[in-house]
Design an enzyme around this catalytic site. Structure first.
Site, PDB file in Angstrom:
ATOM      1  N   ASP A 136     109.519  60.775 142.616  1.00 18.83           N
ATOM      2  CA  ASP A 136     109.469  61.468 141.013  1.00 18.83           C
ATOM      3  C   ASP A 136     108.500  62.757 140.937  1.00 18.83           C
ATOM      4  O   ASP A 136     107.257  62.523 141.556  1.00 18.83           O
ATOM      5  CB  ASP A 136     108.927  60.445 139.999  1.00 18.83           C
ATOM      6  CG  ASP A 136     109.041  60.785 138.583  1.00 18.83           C
ATOM      7  OD1 ASP A 136     110.093  61.747 138.373  1.00 18.83           O
ATOM      8  OD2 ASP A 136     108.286  60.434 137.597  1.00 18.83           O
ATOM      9  N   HIS A 143     105.318  70.307 130.399  1.00 25.76           N
ATOM     10  CA  HIS A 143     104.901  68.944 130.443  1.00 25.76           C
ATOM     11  C   HIS A 143     103.509  68.686 130.895  1.00 25.76           C
ATOM     12  O   HIS A 143     102.614  68.126 130.443  1.00 25.76           O
ATOM     13  CB  HIS A 143     105.957  68.005 130.978  1.00 25.76           C
ATOM     14  CG  HIS A 143     105.550  66.814 131.348  1.00 25.76           C
ATOM     15  ND1 HIS A 143     105.212  65.738 130.114  1.00 25.76           N
ATOM     16  CD2 HIS A 143     105.169  66.124 132.406  1.00 25.76           C
ATOM     17  CE1 HIS A 143     104.940  64.607 130.574  1.00 25.76           C
ATOM     18  NE2 HIS A 143     104.765  64.432 131.999  1.00 25.76           N
ATOM     19  N   GLU A 211     114.503  63.044 132.056  1.00 24.83           N
ATOM     20  CA  GLU A 211     114.483  63.564 133.447  1.00 24.83           C
ATOM     21  C   GLU A 211     115.854  63.977 134.023  1.00 24.83           C
ATOM     22  O   GLU A 211     116.794  63.259 133.448  1.00 24.83           O
ATOM     23  CB  GLU A 211     113.795  62.873 134.430  1.00 24.83           C
ATOM     24  CG  GLU A 211     112.184  62.477 134.168  1.00 24.83           C
ATOM     25  CD  GLU A 211     111.422  62.317 135.041  1.00 24.83           C
ATOM     26  OE1 GLU A 211     111.553  62.465 136.342  1.00 24.83           O
ATOM     27  OE2 GLU A 211     110.577  61.742 134.695  1.00 24.83           O
ATOM     28  N   ASP A 243     112.618  57.748 133.072  1.00 25.05           N
ATOM     29  CA  ASP A 243     111.745  57.221 133.920  1.00 25.05           C
ATOM     30  C   ASP A 243     110.712  56.577 132.925  1.00 25.05           C
ATOM     31  O   ASP A 243     109.613  57.126 132.787  1.00 25.05           O
ATOM     32  CB  ASP A 243     111.160  58.310 134.733  1.00 25.05           C
ATOM     33  CG  ASP A 243     109.884  57.834 135.617  1.00 25.05           C
ATOM     34  OD1 ASP A 243     110.201  56.747 136.160  1.00 25.05           O
ATOM     35  OD2 ASP A 243     109.022  58.590 135.711  1.00 25.05           O
ATOM     36  N   LYS A 263     105.098  52.539 136.017  1.00 25.03           N
ATOM     37  CA  LYS A 263     106.144  52.986 136.305  1.00 25.03           C
ATOM     38  C   LYS A 263     107.366  52.285 136.864  1.00 25.03           C
ATOM     39  O   LYS A 263     108.516  52.505 136.584  1.00 25.03           O
ATOM     40  CB  LYS A 263     106.126  54.352 137.239  1.00 25.03           C
ATOM     41  CG  LYS A 263     105.277  55.447 136.783  1.00 25.03           C
ATOM     42  CD  LYS A 263     105.705  56.308 135.864  1.00 25.03           C
ATOM     43  CE  LYS A 263     104.829  57.418 135.275  1.00 25.03           C
ATOM     44  NZ  LYS A 263     105.560  58.310 134.372  1.00 25.03           N
TER      45      LYS A 263
HETATM   46 MN    MN Z   1     108.601  60.790 135.740  1.00 27.38          MN
END
Ligand code: MN
Length: 427
Positions: A136, A143, A211, A243, A263
């Site tokens: 990732d 962002h 994403e 994500d 995550k």
């Molecule tokens: Mn991410």
């Protein structure tokens, strides 16, 4: 121009102008039915073309490619992708020919047509690839800047390395799930800034991240970096990617080694992989890069893609509210730069790997790609059309991401990636 991309093409299949899947798209995916098992397919309008059935009817026989019908009867695209770009192109081109309005080969062959075409509503879509690895990235400057302002120093929002390195981390491939799979709110350790000690329990700050991910198209040998000029040869296609992130778990655990259990409880992937070939007409220049990247990351030509993106939140039983409109073209670091950076130390690539862009935020308040930013760390609750508001995602909420590119009357869409959040297990 690739012949299959010609805007003048049209199919004998009735396709609505608003469909994501006109004859110029032809994305690849894996579907399953109780009768057929798992097979590779191509989306066309509201239908799926069963590639195994197409091959059984001999329509690939004269192609100069290593056709092994078995490759179309698998639970992932990996085997097909491994056959290489000449094969993907030849198959996409042949499918385009078979679906053209003036080609009777499939159109007028009733038995074959019924064997090869299924309604999308009659099949279950599977995860398109079996990813060996998942990276990732963190490649949206908007962002990264927003997160820096919120969590560090507004005057120095970007860390000193950000404009030099496509920042990334190695994620968890095992928990990548196909669109439609329920997402269980994770339990984990979190500690409020004013709390004396951490506690373990359901995340209170569950978030999405908008994403786009690219799918690895070619394996490389350990120790062999991929030069930037060849980077896109290693990309099969693109998907939408949510994500999911637990911000409270993430902010307590991430120092010093980066994201981990905040995550890895789940990431959602859209079922149709849109080929880089189909996206060729939508190539655009990326943002100016200042300072100029180091030589190994310096790219010529255009390596960004103009893909409109949106995110909707639908509470259980309520209407959906579109909470964000963004665009993949905003990415500061391109996919080519990400891939080249990933291999610059000699790390090898594998077919089917997933490389996600990082949250794609634009520069306006309605183009932010996460709840963290949309509700500004919970300080500006986001109103939904049912009268409720959100700081983060609640149990029962369904988050849906959609994307498409459009030019010259041709719409190349991705379909959607969707997930509903379920309550945490008792902890
Ligand atoms: Mn991410």
């Amino acid at each position: 121009m690739l012949a299959a991309n010609n805007p003048a093409l049209h199919s004998w299949i009735d396709i609505a102008p608003t469909s994501d899947f006109p004859i110029q798209n032809l994305p690849f995916g894996v579907f399953e039915t109780p009768e057929r098992g798992a097979r590779l397919g191509v989306a066309i309008g509201e239908y799926v073309l069963d590639l195994y059935a197409v091959s059984q009817h001999g329509f690939f026989e004269d192609l100069d490619i290593p056709t092994q019908p078995k490759v179309f009867r698998r639970r992932s695209l990996n085997g097909f992708i491994a056959l290489g770009r000449p094969t993907w192109r030849a198959v996409r081109q042949r499918v385009s020919e078979l679906l053209r309005h003036d080609n009777p080969a499939l159109r007028d062959h009733e038995e074959a047509m019924h064997a090869c075409l299924l309604r999308q509503s009659e099949v279950t879509m599977l995860r398109p690839v079996k990813p060996g690895n998942y990276t990732d990235f963190y490649s949206s400057i908007e962002h990264a800047t927003n997160v820096g302002i919120m969590f560090r120093d507004p005057a120095n929002a970007l860390l000193p390395n950000w404009r030099h390195i496509p920042i990334g981390y190695h994620g968890r491939a095992s928990s990548i799930v196909v669109s439609g799979t329920d997402i269980r709110r994770p339990n984990g350790q979190r500690k409020a800034p004013d709390a004396a000690a951490p506690t373990f329990g359901p995340s209170q700050q569950l978030d999405f991240e908008l994403e786009v991910a690219f799918i690895g198209g070619r394996s490389t040998e350990l120790g062999h970096p991929v030069p930037i000029q060849q980077a896109e040869d290693h990309i099969f296609g693109l998907v939408l990617f949510n994500d999911w992130s637990a911000r409270d778990i993430q902010s307590w655990e991430y120092v010093p080694l980066g994201p981990f259990l905040g995550k890895s409880f789940g990431s959602s992937i859209s079922p149709w992989v849109v080929t880089l070939d189909a996206l060729e007409p939508f190539r655009v220049a990326g943002p100016a890069q200042e300072p100029e990247p180091l030589l190994y990351l310096r790219q010529l030509d255009q390596h960004n893609f103009d893909i409109s993106l949106e995110v909707g939140i639908q509470p259980a039983g309520g209407p959906e509210t579109i909470v964000s409109h963004s665009n993949f073209k905003f990415m500061y670091w391109s996919m080519a730069q990400q891939l080249t950076h990933q291999t610059s130390n000699g790390c090898n690539l594998q077919v089917g790997d997933v490389y996600a862009s990082g949250t794609i935020s634009g520069s306006t308040p309605d183009s932010l790609g996460s709840m963290l930013e949309l509700a500004w760390r919970g300080t500006r609750p986001l109103p939904l059309s049912d009268g409720s508001e959100r700081k983060f995602i609640q149990d029962g909420d369904t988050v849906t991401m959609r994307g498409h590119a459009e030019r010259n009357g041709v719409r190349i869409g991705f379909g959607e990636v969707r997930g509903t959040v379920f309550p945490a297990l008792n902890s």
